[in-house]
Each structure stands twice: as structure tokens, then as C-alpha cells.
Design an enzyme around this catalytic site. Sequence first.
Site, mmCIF file in Angstrom:
data_model
loop_
_atom_site.group_PDB
_atom_site.id
_atom_site.type_symbol
_atom_site.label_atom_id
_atom_site.label_comp_id
_atom_site.label_asym_id
_atom_site.label_seq_id
_atom_site.Cartn_x
_atom_site.Cartn_y
_atom_site.Cartn_z
ATOM 1 N N ASP A 170 7.330 44.993 7.302
ATOM 2 C CA ASP A 170 6.604 45.324 8.324
ATOM 3 C C ASP A 170 6.095 46.739 8.347
ATOM 4 O OD1 ASP A 170 5.641 45.865 10.852
ATOM 5 O OD2 ASP A 170 7.465 45.403 12.025
ATOM 6 N N ASN A 214 -5.533 47.121 3.425
ATOM 7 C CA ASN A 214 -6.328 46.017 4.060
ATOM 8 C C ASN A 214 -5.481 45.788 5.312
ATOM 9 O OD1 ASN A 214 -7.806 43.421 4.217
ATOM 10 N ND2 ASN A 214 -5.750 42.922 4.186
ATOM 11 N N TYR A 269 -9.150 49.639 18.414
ATOM 12 C CA TYR A 269 -9.408 49.168 16.873
ATOM 13 C C TYR A 269 -10.619 50.103 16.265
ATOM 14 C CZ TYR A 269 -10.987 45.990 13.173
ATOM 15 O OH TYR A 269 -11.204 45.467 12.103
ATOM 16 N N LYS A 307 -10.434 52.376 13.025
ATOM 17 C CA LYS A 307 -11.217 52.064 12.041
ATOM 18 C C LYS A 307 -12.391 53.596 11.592
ATOM 19 C CE LYS A 307 -9.351 48.428 10.585
ATOM 20 N NZ LYS A 307 -8.721 48.392 9.313
#
Length: 242
Positions: free
Chosen positions: A51, A77, A141, A145
Amino acid sequence: MDARKVLVTGASGGIGRAIAQRLTDDGYQIINIDLVEPRNPVSGEVWIKADLTNVEEARTALEPLVKSGDVLRIVNNAGFIRPATLENTSIEDFQAVVDLNLRAPILVTQALMPAMRQAKFGRVVNISSRASLGKELRTAYSATKAGMLGMTRTWAMEAAADGVTVNAIGPGPIATELFLSGNPPDSPKTRQIMETIPVKRMGTPEDIAHAVASLIDDRAGYITGQVLYVCGGMTAGISHTA
């Protein structure tokens, strides 16, 4: 040193699985750190269950790779989304997204960068997103990013003199199994999404894998600190500023 090993985080499904398959086809050996076991392992794949949101668990998973000193390519990724409006974005959800999308790539790259510097060669590819430019319901998010792009440029400048390149890929809408489960190809919502894409089709995980294969290649040594949007042209008319 075996310069054909690639660590791909979150490679058990979706885009990560396509990256693992493509790089295997290109002659690399995949080391996959993921909490979930891959259903269809690629030839020679090593799966390490971990994890990556847990710092100690991540470091334990990375320890044998650090000791071997022969993993000179990384694809960061692993990531996930907790979609919500600004008003409904909880601090707990925000922190969870930061832990996987930002902190985990730092831990992974910190661990393996010394071997790359010593070898005077390395490749790091960070999987960002078109959402880094802004997208509804993506406060956590898009923030992570976008942060990944800042880290990419910073690491690229710090590592360039040692032959290590660091680049990012920004996928647009990609027809992964997870995406299609909530957006069937013939649904009005999916058709509406495709109408916003200049090439008039959804991207595939293989489209992203092809971009990764290019940047991870030995011959990509003069490309660093860049972001490649693989988005069917959706970002073509957007002005990018530093």
C-alpha cells in the site's frame, strides 16, 4: 547492472497494466508495486504487494530494489480520484489523494534516484492528467496532478547532469475498464465526452503505454522536464504558462 528493469507502480490494472504489457513486449522486465495482484501477469513480472499510501509499507517494498541497485527506470503510475465539488471535498479525502498521487512518487523516486545517479543513466515517467489544467469535481485530483508537473520539472533540472531524464504524461479521457463500467460506449454521457475530443474517439490504455515506451527509451536522453498530453487534441487550444 540490468538496465532493462522498470518499476511501474499501480500496474495491476487499467493504464498500468497496458504499460506493463507494452514494456514487456519491448524487452523490459516489469516490477509492479500494487496492493492488488495482477490477474494476467506479463512474462517475467515481479509483483510486490504494498500500500503506497503507507510510508513504512512503501519503504519496505522498495528496500530490495534499493539494495539491488539495478532498477534505473520508473513509471509513477499509481493514483486515484475522489471526485467531489469544492464544497464536498473533505480534508480526509484530499489527504488520501495527496498520499498516493504525490507522496508515493516522492518516496519511490527518492529511493531509486541514487542508483540512477551512480549509473549516470535513468528514466522517470510520471503519469499526470489533463485534469491538471482544471476539471470540474476534481479539486483534490487536479491539485495533485498539477503538483506532479511541478515535481517533474524540478527533478528534471536536478538530475539532468547525471544522465537522468524526468518527464510526465497527461492522459485525456481513457477508456479503461473502470471508466467504461460507469460510461458505456453508447451512453449519451460518453457520446458527449467524445464530441469534445478533436479526434472523436476515446483514448485507450495502449495510447498511454506507447507514450511511456517512447520516453523510457535509451534514445530519449535529450527530452527532460516535459509534459506530453495524450488527449486526442483536447489541450491543443489551451495556452500553457509556467
